[in-house]
Write a protein that holds these residues in place. Sequence first.
Motif, PDB file in Angstrom:
ATOM      1  N   ALA A 624       0.812  -1.217   0.000  1.00 15.14           N
ATOM      2  CA  ALA A 624       0.000   0.000   0.000  1.00 15.14           C
ATOM      3  C   ALA A 624       0.846   1.268   0.000  1.00 15.14           C
ATOM      4  O   ALA A 624       0.496   2.263  -0.642  1.00 15.14           O
ATOM      5  CB  ALA A 624      -0.934  -0.007   1.208  1.00 15.14           C
ATOM      6  N   THR A 625       1.946   1.259   0.732  1.00 13.76           N
ATOM      7  CA  THR A 625       2.811   2.439   0.833  1.00 13.76           C
ATOM      8  C   THR A 625       4.255   1.977   0.963  1.00 13.76           C
ATOM      9  O   THR A 625       4.523   0.813   1.258  1.00 13.76           O
ATOM     10  CB  THR A 625       2.466   3.288   2.070  1.00 13.76           C
ATOM     11  OG1 THR A 625       2.617   2.481   3.237  1.00 13.76           O
ATOM     12  CG2 THR A 625       1.047   3.832   1.998  1.00 13.76           C
ATOM     13  N   ILE A 626       5.173   2.892   0.746  1.00 13.95           N
ATOM     14  CA  ILE A 626       6.583   2.670   1.066  1.00 13.95           C
ATOM     15  C   ILE A 626       7.061   3.877   1.856  1.00 13.95           C
ATOM     16  O   ILE A 626       6.712   5.020   1.538  1.00 13.95           O
ATOM     17  CB  ILE A 626       7.477   2.555  -0.184  1.00 13.95           C
ATOM     18  CG1 ILE A 626       6.903   1.574  -1.186  1.00 13.95           C
ATOM     19  CG2 ILE A 626       8.886   2.122   0.203  1.00 13.95           C
ATOM     20  CD1 ILE A 626       7.732   1.514  -2.449  1.00 13.95           C
ATOM     21  N   THR A 627       7.861   3.628   2.864  1.00 15.21           N
ATOM     22  CA  THR A 627       8.561   4.703   3.563  1.00 15.21           C
ATOM     23  C   THR A 627      10.028   4.646   3.169  1.00 15.21           C
ATOM     24  O   THR A 627      10.671   3.599   3.302  1.00 15.21           O
ATOM     25  CB  THR A 627       8.430   4.554   5.088  1.00 15.21           C
ATOM     26  OG1 THR A 627       7.053   4.598   5.445  1.00 15.21           O
ATOM     27  CG2 THR A 627       9.181   5.667   5.797  1.00 15.21           C
ATOM     28  N   ALA A 628      10.533   5.740   2.628  1.00 19.11           N
ATOM     29  CA  ALA A 628      11.939   5.830   2.219  1.00 19.11           C
ATOM     30  C   ALA A 628      12.637   6.857   3.098  1.00 19.11           C
ATOM     31  O   ALA A 628      12.221   8.022   3.145  1.00 19.11           O
ATOM     32  CB  ALA A 628      12.043   6.225   0.748  1.00 19.11           C
ATOM     33  N   THR A 629      13.701   6.439   3.786  1.00 13.60           N
ATOM     34  CA  THR A 629      14.410   7.326   4.711  1.00 13.60           C
ATOM     35  C   THR A 629      15.896   7.345   4.357  1.00 13.60           C
ATOM     36  O   THR A 629      16.552   6.293   4.345  1.00 13.60           O
ATOM     37  CB  THR A 629      14.254   6.848   6.160  1.00 13.60           C
ATOM     38  OG1 THR A 629      12.868   6.739   6.474  1.00 13.60           O
ATOM     39  CG2 THR A 629      14.920   7.810   7.127  1.00 13.60           C
ATOM     40  N   ALA A 630      16.421   8.515   4.048  1.00 14.05           N
ATOM     41  CA  ALA A 630      17.852   8.659   3.787  1.00 14.05           C
ATOM     42  C   ALA A 630      18.586   8.645   5.121  1.00 14.05           C
ATOM     43  O   ALA A 630      18.455   9.573   5.923  1.00 14.05           O
ATOM     44  CB  ALA A 630      18.137   9.951   3.036  1.00 14.05           C
ATOM     45  N   VAL A 631      19.335   7.596   5.380  1.00 11.23           N
ATOM     46  CA  VAL A 631      20.010   7.465   6.666  1.00 11.23           C
ATOM     47  C   VAL A 631      21.464   7.917   6.600  1.00 11.23           C
ATOM     48  O   VAL A 631      22.129   8.041   7.630  1.00 11.23           O
ATOM     49  CB  VAL A 631      19.937   6.021   7.188  1.00 11.23           C
ATOM     50  CG1 VAL A 631      18.501   5.617   7.427  1.00 11.23           C
ATOM     51  CG2 VAL A 631      20.608   5.058   6.232  1.00 11.23           C
ATOM     52  N   SER A 632      21.972   8.148   5.406  1.00  9.22           N
ATOM     53  CA  SER A 632      23.316   8.699   5.234  1.00  9.22           C
ATOM     54  C   SER A 632      23.410   9.236   3.819  1.00  9.22           C
ATOM     55  O   SER A 632      22.448   9.150   3.033  1.00  9.22           O
ATOM     56  CB  SER A 632      24.395   7.628   5.471  1.00  9.22           C
ATOM     57  OG  SER A 632      24.495   6.759   4.362  1.00  9.22           O
ATOM     58  N   ASN A 692       3.616 -15.116  -9.694  1.00  4.45           N
ATOM     59  CA  ASN A 692       2.743 -13.983  -9.984  1.00  4.45           C
ATOM     60  C   ASN A 692       3.246 -12.740  -9.267  1.00  4.45           C
ATOM     61  O   ASN A 692       3.649 -12.810  -8.101  1.00  4.45           O
ATOM     62  CB  ASN A 692       1.318 -14.288  -9.511  1.00  4.45           C
ATOM     63  CG  ASN A 692       0.739 -15.513 -10.188  1.00  4.45           C
ATOM     64  OD1 ASN A 692       0.748 -15.612 -11.411  1.00  4.45           O
ATOM     65  ND2 ASN A 692       0.244 -16.453  -9.397  1.00  4.45           N
ATOM     66  N   ARG A 693       3.206 -11.619  -9.970  1.00  6.71           N
ATOM     67  CA  ARG A 693       3.687 -10.357  -9.417  1.00  6.71           C
ATOM     68  C   ARG A 693       2.554  -9.354  -9.308  1.00  6.71           C
ATOM     69  O   ARG A 693       1.708  -9.259 -10.205  1.00  6.71           O
ATOM     70  CB  ARG A 693       4.805  -9.781 -10.290  1.00  6.71           C
ATOM     71  CG  ARG A 693       6.115 -10.486 -10.087  1.00  6.71           C
ATOM     72  CD  ARG A 693       7.129 -10.192 -11.158  1.00  6.71           C
ATOM     73  NE  ARG A 693       8.396 -10.818 -10.813  1.00  6.71           N
ATOM     74  CZ  ARG A 693       8.637 -12.134 -10.961  1.00  6.71           C
ATOM     75  NH1 ARG A 693       7.716 -12.924 -11.463  1.00  6.71           N
ATOM     76  NH2 ARG A 693       9.813 -12.630 -10.613  1.00  6.71           N
ATOM     77  N   SER A 694       2.567  -8.588  -8.246  1.00  5.85           N
ATOM     78  CA  SER A 694       1.562  -7.543  -8.080  1.00  5.85           C
ATOM     79  C   SER A 694       1.891  -6.364  -8.974  1.00  5.85           C
ATOM     80  O   SER A 694       2.981  -6.274  -9.554  1.00  5.85           O
ATOM     81  CB  SER A 694       1.532  -7.082  -6.621  1.00  5.85           C
ATOM     82  OG  SER A 694       2.685  -6.307  -6.315  1.00  5.85           O
ATOM     83  N   SER A 695       0.971  -5.441  -9.072  1.00  2.00           N
ATOM     84  CA  SER A 695       1.297  -4.147  -9.664  1.00  2.00           C
ATOM     85  C   SER A 695       2.241  -3.411  -8.708  1.00  2.00           C
ATOM     86  O   SER A 695       2.428  -3.810  -7.558  1.00  2.00           O
ATOM     87  CB  SER A 695       0.028  -3.337  -9.890  1.00  2.00           C
ATOM     88  OG  SER A 695      -0.681  -3.182  -8.673  1.00  2.00           O
ATOM     89  N   ALA A 696       2.832  -2.356  -9.183  1.00  2.28           N
ATOM     90  CA  ALA A 696       3.794  -1.618  -8.363  1.00  2.28           C
ATOM     91  C   ALA A 696       3.082  -0.819  -7.284  1.00  2.28           C
ATOM     92  O   ALA A 696       1.963  -0.322  -7.478  1.00  2.28           O
ATOM     93  CB  ALA A 696       4.622  -0.699  -9.234  1.00  2.28           C
ATOM     94  N   SER A 697       3.733  -0.695  -6.146  1.00  2.81           N
ATOM     95  CA  SER A 697       3.241   0.167  -5.078  1.00  2.81           C
ATOM     96  C   SER A 697       3.323   1.628  -5.503  1.00  2.81           C
ATOM     97  O   SER A 697       3.997   1.959  -6.497  1.00  2.81           O
ATOM     98  CB  SER A 697       4.102  -0.033  -3.836  1.00  2.81           C
ATOM     99  OG  SER A 697       5.410   0.482  -4.095  1.00  2.81           O
ATOM    100  N   PRO A 698       2.673   2.520  -4.783  1.00  5.15           N
ATOM    101  CA  PRO A 698       2.941   3.944  -5.014  1.00  5.15           C
ATOM    102  C   PRO A 698       4.429   4.235  -4.812  1.00  5.15           C
ATOM    103  O   PRO A 698       5.091   3.618  -3.974  1.00  5.15           O
ATOM    104  CB  PRO A 698       2.088   4.634  -3.950  1.00  5.15           C
ATOM    105  CG  PRO A 698       1.022   3.648  -3.599  1.00  5.15           C
ATOM    106  CD  PRO A 698       1.659   2.298  -3.736  1.00  5.15           C
TER     107      PRO A 698
END
Length: 868
Positions: A624-632, A692-698
């Motif tokens: 449903a969602t992705i959280t992307a965090t730049a840690v460095s 089987n593969r899902s569609s891409a997440s947001p």
Amino acid sequence: MLEVFSVTDRLKKWTAAGTAALIVLASASLSPVPAVAAVHASLPNWSTAGYKGGQALPTGGTIIDLTTKGIQANDGIDDSNALQQVIDDIRSGTLKVNGQNVSDTNRAILKLPVGQIDLDKQIRVDASYVTIRGAGNSPTTGTKIVFKPTATYSEDPANPGAPLIDGKLWPGYAAFRVEDRTKHTSDTTYEGSINFHWLSGQRVASSGGGTKGSTQVKVASGKGSTFAVGDTIYVGAANTVEFYNEMQGPQEYRYNGHMRTQMFKVVSVSGDTLTIDKPLEFDVPFSNGGLLPADPGGSNSTYYSKVMKVTAVKGVGFEDFYFTQDISYTPYASTVNANDYDPVTNPGGVGLKYKNEALEYAVHGILFKWSQDGWVKGIRTYMTGSHPIVTEFAKNMEIRDNIIFGSWNKGKGGHGYVRGSKLYDSKIIGNTIDRVRHLTLQWSATGNVVQNNILTADMNLHGGWERRNLIEKNTITIPFEHSSWGEGEGGQDILEGTWYPIWYGAGPHATKWSGATGEQNVFFNNTMSKQETKNGPYVTYAPYNDTHRIYQFGWDGLVWTHLQKPDGTFISTWGSNEKTNFTSAPNKGVYACLTYTGNSLLESGTAVQSCTSGGDTVPPSAPATITATAVSSTQINLNWPAATDNIGVTGYEVYRGAQLISTPTTTTYSDTGLTPSTAYSYTVKAVDAAGNRSSASPAAAATTPAGTGGGGGTVTLAPTDDSYVHESNVTKNYGSATSMYVKTDTSQSRLSLLKFDVSVLQGAVASAKLRVYGNASAATTLTAYAAADTWTEAAVTWNNKPVTGASAGSTTMSATAAYYEIDVTAYVAAQATGDGVVSFILGESSGKYTTLNTSESNTNQPQLVITY
């Protein structure tokens, strides 16, 4: 003189009609196909295989006429010393080209004359950027090299019938040995010891050297300075008990070593972290934990993963000559010959006889060891002592358009192969290979393309975790007599029956000499047949004969899996299972759910999901969602909620833009080796067991901060581990929980733990704040205490938790759910210049029930925010 037969002549003799084999030979094209990007995101990308990552072989250079250097044809005089002197002079700089040392842009072509050249000694070709070129590969009109070796081997008393080979010399002598002769200061007796990883290699960081899919390798503290941008490096992962357990390797065959290896180019160096030019294909543990012996059955000892700067011989090519090993002057002159064995008419024939018939003369033709960007092109071999062509730690090589025939020794101990051992990102294309034991990929060979070859030997995945190789458009025609003759590898018992076009290194069996075959070895559009009865017809080899189906051996669509019959039971050996269909139930191990409209996976076409493994055609839901965090400045951490499926999700595909970068089985991933001050976008797809593969997440985006290295940057780190422990459940682990708790109570206390990797920092710590999200039942003081780093979230319990140390900082909490910050600057600064890992134990003061989110939570995970 020994009689020379063409491959076509031989095939006519094999079949009564003389037509079936000829038809399949005629269908094979010898034209190489230029590599392009992978045709499906789930497949490896073989576009960088071959010379210099897919470039055309060089043809230019300055010709050095070897007749001016004392090498004369047809004089019956040994030319070994003269040829060696030319190579030595080029290496030392005594012999220059165009007034300059030989180099990548100033290549030397050592031109051999027409006629017979006699060589009696091994030639050490350790001068880079040299081509040894003949005047053609015809034995009558071109350059004919006749090798007459001195007796270099003796029989191994512990393994009768096999030669005694010093382990440092492995895989043995060769007529042409491409290997650097530099000696290590700790072993000045052996030429080439500079590349002994147990001497020159550096241990990896105590926390491990790297993870599969990462483009960063960490070496031991202070050792990063021994590497530089542009270095070629070797990475070897220590064998572990867990690794042997995975392949079901019998206890008696387990030992120390680096079964999983890879060679890379260093792109950048930051402290003790090396960024490499392609992802690691395996995890790199610190060591074996002292749980394996140096020799099978011996006492346990600690063995370490290593990273080594390779002193490589680069850009050496062999072209356009005929090569044979003459044994007419030996005791075997009257007892063996090159023609086919027949117990009545020709008992001395070694063709299609897989035994060692002239063991003292088991010398290879051309050997590349610790080499890069080399090639063998357009040569013709006839009866070498052992392997006509062999590699051992070689990267971006090409073996193309050669005609290979026969070997005097092809019995136990490993003889008579065209052998790609520890061969990386290379091409074996357009060769005709006849009367040898195998065309082999083994010992961690990876990223190679085997294409458009005509073979009367099996395509052999010989074991040792070879992986991600493409075998396509080959014509493999196997005579009935092609079998072990009771002489298998390592001196084991007789193998089962006659060999088939494909051979696979099953774990329990192959562990005797190397270990199981690894993941995702791809067969596509090969024409394969087998003579199943003596003098009988050749029949199409099934079940891997659908010319438009992609067969991925050792793969279930997402991760490695062994061949299983039925599902859940490893086969013990490939013998007697050659014709078993492992693509569908009740068996498992060959993923065949992709078909392809093109004729080559290196050409354009359309890949279609067409699963033969079951009736599941329902794809999972998209995350449903992705959280992307730049840690460095070089790392972004991703996490997402689990997807759902009608049967079950088996893993995920992580895309950076349009590029597939990882296939994790969990809902987190760390993308490393990134560029500072750069925006990145990510999507994730879910995958089920049927492929089987899902569609891409947001999409989720994050921007890496500047990598100033001198202050002024801010990084937000996610924990590498977080959990809590409970005093009333002293042996229970809560590492997968989405919440963690803190409470001071009689016999009911709870403590939370967090761990962060701060080795990525690029400057002195100016401030550090631990941020945790949650609330308390009422006002309380939350304190972060220092702790040892010996715990992990997967194993920590109340009974084994680390000791609570000094306070690193505290903050007040209330019943309001929010982020609460604790200033932990002094503690983090000390740890950043120490072991690079920070661990906290969280406690509270007043018996209040405090709830905090963990990194497994979908939102508001813990953070360590550092300014430097």
